[in-house]
Design an enzyme around this catalytic site. Structure first.
Site, PDB file in Angstrom:
ATOM      1  N   HIS B  92       1.001  -1.375   0.005  1.00  0.00           N
ATOM      2  CA  HIS B  92      -0.109   0.254   0.206  1.00  0.00           C
ATOM      3  C   HIS B  92       1.707   1.409   0.010  1.00  0.00           C
ATOM      4  CE1 HIS B  92       0.381   0.068   4.359  1.00  0.00           C
ATOM      5  NE2 HIS B  92       0.618   1.436   4.287  1.00  0.00           N
ATOM      6  N   ASP B 123      -0.199  -7.193   1.363  1.00  0.00           N
ATOM      7  CA  ASP B 123       0.731  -6.365   1.533  1.00  0.00           C
ATOM      8  C   ASP B 123       1.724  -6.130   1.377  1.00  0.00           C
ATOM      9  OD1 ASP B 123       0.421  -3.545   1.680  1.00  0.00           O
ATOM     10  OD2 ASP B 123      -0.626  -3.648   3.697  1.00  0.00           O
ATOM     11  N   SER B 202       4.617   2.904   7.991  1.00  0.00           N
ATOM     12  CA  SER B 202       4.606   1.642   6.976  1.00  0.00           C
ATOM     13  C   SER B 202       5.409   0.996   5.971  1.00  0.00           C
ATOM     14  CB  SER B 202       2.743   1.588   6.213  1.00  0.00           C
ATOM     15  OG  SER B 202       1.615   1.478   6.531  1.00  0.00           O
TER      16      SER B 202
END
Lengths: 525, 508
Positions: B92, B123, B202
């Site tokens: 992402h 992901d 992230s």
């Protein structure tokens, strides 16, 4: 056309319903509170507006033809079909009609357990019963227990309201004085009634209404005659929708011969043909008007008359139909053909229609008929009737109806299980099978027979012990043939099948009744 | 794995947070967010040299006007050196990327990167760097195992709150299978930690004793739950690295079957199972999935790859009780699973070749795809997808039904793509067609419309009238070819339509 819901709508039975496992009837007390608040807020205003201190003679006469109606209603809880919700009181202002009867909107009388009439002066009270009710047209006719209760009240005659007419909305003050609010009728249109499968004529009035405590049903008068009953009022826009006398008279005439039959239909749907491209495709470009028949109800009047999908409907009872599906009504001008079919005709009448099929014009006779709620796969409403259910060893089985879906609240279309909503909306369209009802496993009462099944809900039941289940009536017979001591329940969903111990099902009944307080394990009447 | 067909309500909730997170830091409204953003502080270990701040200029497609290129946005996340010349991060962080830059601590240069592999279902993504000098002085970080519950871990990354590297510390709270918010339909092994994880973390590594034990990837915002952050554990990372060894990512294999427990004694008896708490009922088998033809609804799975399946559908795998589907999750395309079935009370051994992933892409959030569409007579036709539902607020409950019932009711058999009239560019030729908006196209000129290509093909064929039928609507939609031709340029110029259709990704 969409009307913002008024404060009355919250009180309307058809809109109530709480979500799963919540305490019932939350909507009702809240709405009552609103109504009371309104009453106090407006009482100041009323003293300003009041013109005549003393009611004049004609007003006194009018008040004679009004009665206060208090109904105690107790709807069933469709999520717990064995129990009723807490009783709830509604107030209405009834219009006295000739023949010792009182007219109110049906939503006030829905699921009524007790109805009481009271004279405007508050001096006399008497119990009444429902003589005739039509929830689709939202009209109910009451009769006091004894004939002499209304003997001094001559009863109102009807007057057809026209666009531009000045109409008076009647209310009673607490002291019995008449409060009359005048407004002008602006439109008449065939739109949806509270039972949203029904569309009938609705009149609209532009009026500023000071809401008194009696809010659910109010009569509208034109020159002292009954012009209609209030359907809903939006205090913000000052628009009041009402059931016009035309519709009321149909109801009264129909009620004079029992059994009451209701507003008839043709049993087909149509599409407008204004689009010039569509008209050229249908070869209609050299003619005017007509609507395209798009769907025909199986075994319905249109089918019996030989109407076919793709026909172009040109005329009904001698009235040309335009490309929007309107005809020219003598009272209301261009309005939907629905009014012509439903309100200008009665069940069983043969209505002459002219259709065009493959370029040829054809005259047919349609035996118009009312479509009763019970004739739907998923019934649009179940009022005054107890919901049917069957508790099978802890599995609660019921029949899908819109009344059940409405338990999911005002936004049930988006909140209820999609599969069930889809069946209700399409009424099983295209399905060749002729199901009578859709049986749903709604919930599970956990017991030692239902270990592993506790979380199941809203799954369609297709068969039990190999026997197709097309209504709850099929269950008892299917249970007579267990296989290897087990009942096999086939479902459309996850799981696709489950089993119950047949002896266990029989034995556990009393225990379920005791521990969950069920008065009965099934209701099939 | 499990929650494939989440209800639309939960779908849109997850999706909403995705959108918020990729544009702004966690807002007060977001609950469950992915975390790209910012940086801070230093850590004197060699680890910091192997970390990078990733800047992503992305472009999300415009589903309302699919001929437009879409809006560009900037976001950032963290990446780390996983092999001598590759960077690992979250999918992402680099989704819908148009331009990617990497920044290292104490190095003023911006390095341009490209996506080499991207796995939206777990992901994760691998980046290449144009300038090989990026890797001067970097050391590939070593992968560790699943950390013990309660053991301490450190999270490295560039979260909101500063520009430089930030380190936070916490303990392993729990190990569980959880939904991965990025695709919205996948669930894999996830480790919950209580170290602060914020937007920008992230893709950053979570370390224990100098080894990577996970990749920080999602969490809740403070108003929903405190100190709940999630990382992707190393079994999932290793599987990804293994999958791409052949040069392409094949996605997770999926059995595409729905199990139901056999806890009930009568259920067990009815299915012919002994009283041993083994075996799980298969209530549906997706006919487009790998098990079609091998497993039937009503079968009971007794064992998978020799592992006994319990009555609740779990197997014991490496000391943990996990869902049966996990056995297939750990495998790769081309592998197979053996199943011991009970069908009509007779035992049966089947070997199911694993040759495809979850076949219904329309149910997942999709990235790096251009929306397909056909514009004809001002009418915009698009296939129903989660992306479309997230972009356009439809009112027609039938669309939601088709989306949700797509797999359970096998609607894909008739409608591999659910083609809908999603919008109308108003023009005299479609003045009377408003009621068809949000309708599902069933057929055109008597031919069923199974895919968007079918529709495009039919429009390409000369005909005097194009007559479209919609599901549940008896009225035909009629377009005259001459009228459409006459309106074509008018609509194109009035609405700035550069291209009237895009079909590349449409199913044929």
């Amino acid at each position: 056309m969409k009307l913002p819901f008024s404060i009355f709508a919250a009180l309307s039975l058809l809109a109530t319903g709480s979500s799963w496992l919540e305490t019932p009837s939350l909507a009702a007390p809240a709405a009552t509170a609103t109504a009371t608040a309104n009453a106090t807020a407006t009482s100041v205003a009323s003293s300003i507006q009041k013109g005549a201190q003393e009611p004049n003679a004609s007003e006194a006469l009018l008040a004679q033809n009004l009665v206060r109606v208090t109904t105690t209603t107790q709807p069933y809880d469709f999520t717990r079909p064995w129990s009723k919700r807490a009783p709830l009181s509604r107030r209405a202002l009834g219009a006295v009609l000739k023949g010792n009867r009182v007219l109110i909107t049906a939503e006030c009388a829905a699921n009524a357990t007790y109805i009481e009439l009271e004279t405007p002066d508050g001096e006399r009270k008497q119990a009444a019963r429902v003589v005739c009710v039509d929830y689709e047209a939202n009209l109910a006719l009451l009769q006091p227990e004894s004939d002499d209760f209304l003997k001094d009240q001559p009863g109102l005659a009807f007057a057809t309201p026209h666009i531009g007419d000045s109409l008076a909305v009647l209310q009673l003050e607490a002291n019995g004085n008449l409060l009359s609010s005048k407004g002008q009728m602006t439109t008449a249109e065939v739109v949806r009634y509270p039972i949203d499968d029904t569309s009938l004529l609705v009149g609209r009035l532009n009026v500023s209404l000071q809401v008194r405590e009696t809010v659910l049903s109010l009569p509208l008068l034109k020159d002292g005659n009954l012009a209609g009953l209030m359907l809903r009022y939006d205090s913000q826009s000052g628009l009041l929708d009402f059931i016009p006398a035309t519709v009321v008279e149909h109801f009264i005439n129909d009620s004079n011969k029992m059994p009451y039959e209701g507003f008839p239909r043709m049993g087909c749907s149509f599409a407008v043909t204004r689009d010039p491209q569509l008209r050229r495709f249908l070869d209609l470009h050299n003619s005017k008007g007509g609507v395209l028949i798009t769907q025909i109800l199986k075994d319905g009047p249109a089918e019996k008359a030989g109407v076919q999908k793709g026909d172009v409907l040109l005329e009904i009872a001698g009235n040309p139909i335009d490309s929007d599906g309107n005809y020219r009504d003598q009272d209301y001008g261009r309005i939907s053909l629905g009014h012509l079919v439903s309100t200008k005709h009665f069940e069983g009448q043969l209505v002459k229609i002219r259709v065009s099929r493959a370029g040829k014009s054809l005259d047919l006779e349609v035996p118009v008929a009312h479509r009763r709620s019970e004739q739907y796969l998923s019934q649009p409403y179940i009022i005054d009737r107890a919901p049917r259910y069957y508790v099978l060893g802890g599995l609660i089985l019921g029949e899908l109806s819109r009344q059940y879906l409405k338990e999911f609240g005002g936004d049930w279309i988006h909140k209820a299980p999609l599969e069930l909503v889809n069946i209700d909306r399409t009424q099983g369209e295209g399905a060749e099978e002729r199901r009578k009802r859709v049986v749903v496993l709604t919930r599970v009462l956990p017991s030692n027979l239902t270990v592993g099944y506790e979380d199941l809900r809203h799954i369609l039941v297709t068969a039990i012990n190999g026997q197709p289940i097309n209504s709850l009536d099929d269950i008892q017979v299917a249970l007579e043939k267990p296989v290897n001591g087990l009942h096999k329940v086939e479902l459309l969903g996850d799981p696709s099948v489950l089993f119950l111990d047949a002896k266990g099902v029989q034995a556990i009944g009393p225990e379920l009744q005791r521990s969950y307080g069920l008065p009965a394990l099934s209701r099939l009447e | 794995m499990q929650p494939r067909c989440l209800s639309l309500k939960s779908l849109s909730t997850l999706a909403l947070f995705l959108g918020v997170a990729s544009v702004t830091p966690l807002g007060p409204l977001s609950h469950f967010a992915l975390l790209p953003e910012r940086a801070d502080a230093a850590e004197p270990s060699p680890i910091r040299k192997s970390l990078a701040r990733i800047g992503n200029t992305s472009q999300d497609p415009n589903y309302r006007q699919p001929w437009l290129p879409g809006v560009t946005m900037s976001s950032s996340g963290t990446g780390w050196v996983v092999t001598k010349d590759r960077i690992l991060t979250n999918a992402h962080v680099v989704s819908n990327a148009r331009f990617l830059t990497l920044e290292k601590e104490n190095d003023p240069k911006k390095y341009i990167a490209t996506v080499e592999h991207i796995a939206h279902d777990c992901d994760l993504a691998i980046l290449k760097v144009q300038d090989p000098t990026f890797f001067t002085g970097t050391i590939p970080l070593e992968l560790g195992d699943i950390p013990e519950i309660e053991s301490e871990v450190s999270v490295f990354g560039y979260p909101i709150g500063g520009e430089r590297l930030s380190v936070t510390r916490g303990v392993v709270s729990r190990i569980d299978f959880r939904p991965y918010a990025h695709s919205g339909i996948d669930s894999h092994l996830t480790i919950q930690i209580d170290a602060a994880i914020n937007p920008g973390n992230s893709g950053g590594p979570v370390l224990q004793k100098g080894k990577v034990v996970g990749v920080a990837f999602q969490g809740f915002s403070g108003d929903v739950a405190q100190n709940v952050g999630y990382m992707i554990p190393t079994p999932v990372i290793r599987r990804f690295l293994e999958d791409i060894k052949d040069g392409k990512y094949d996605r997770y294999m999926d059995l595409s079957i729905t199990p139901f427990n056999t806890l009930n004694p009568a259920m067990r008896k009815g299915l012919g199972l002994p009283d041993d708490d083994k075996g799980v009922l298969i209530s549906s088998v997706a006919s487009a999935g790998v098990c079609a033809g091998y497993v039937k609804p009503g079968d009971v799975v007794l064992a998978i790859d020799g592992l006994a399946v319990a009555s609740d559908g779990t197997v014991e795998l490496e000391g943990e009780r996990v869902q049966m589907a996990e056995v297939a999750e750990r495998k790769f395309r081309g592998d197979s699973v053996r199943m011991t079935l009970l069908r009509a009370r007779a035992k049966l051994e089947v070997t199911v070749p694993l040759n495809q992933a979850w076949p219904f892409a329309m149910q997942a959030n999709q990235f790096d795809v251009k929306p397909t569409y056909v514009l004809f007579g001002g009418l915009l036709f698009q296939p129903l997808s989660r992306n479309l539902l997230n972009s356009v607020q439809f009112q027609n409950p039938r669309l939601t039904y088709f989306f949700e019932a797509f797999v359970p009711r096998e609607l894909y058999k008739e409608h591999p793509e659910v083609v809908i009239l999603s919008g109308i560019l108003a023009d005299p030729i479609n003045t009377y067609l408003g009621e068809f908006k949000e309708g599902i196209v069933e057929e055109i000129n008597g031919t069923p419309v199974r895919t968007l290509s079918d529709l495009a093909d039919a429009f390409a064929k000369p005909a005097e009238f194009y007559v479209l039928r919609f599901v549940g609507n008896g009225r035909p939609l009629v377009l005259e070819r001459t009228a459409v031709e006459a309106a074509r340029e008018r609509i194109r110029s009035r609405y700035g339509v550069q291209k009237e259709q895009f079909l590349e990704a449409s199913i044929r």
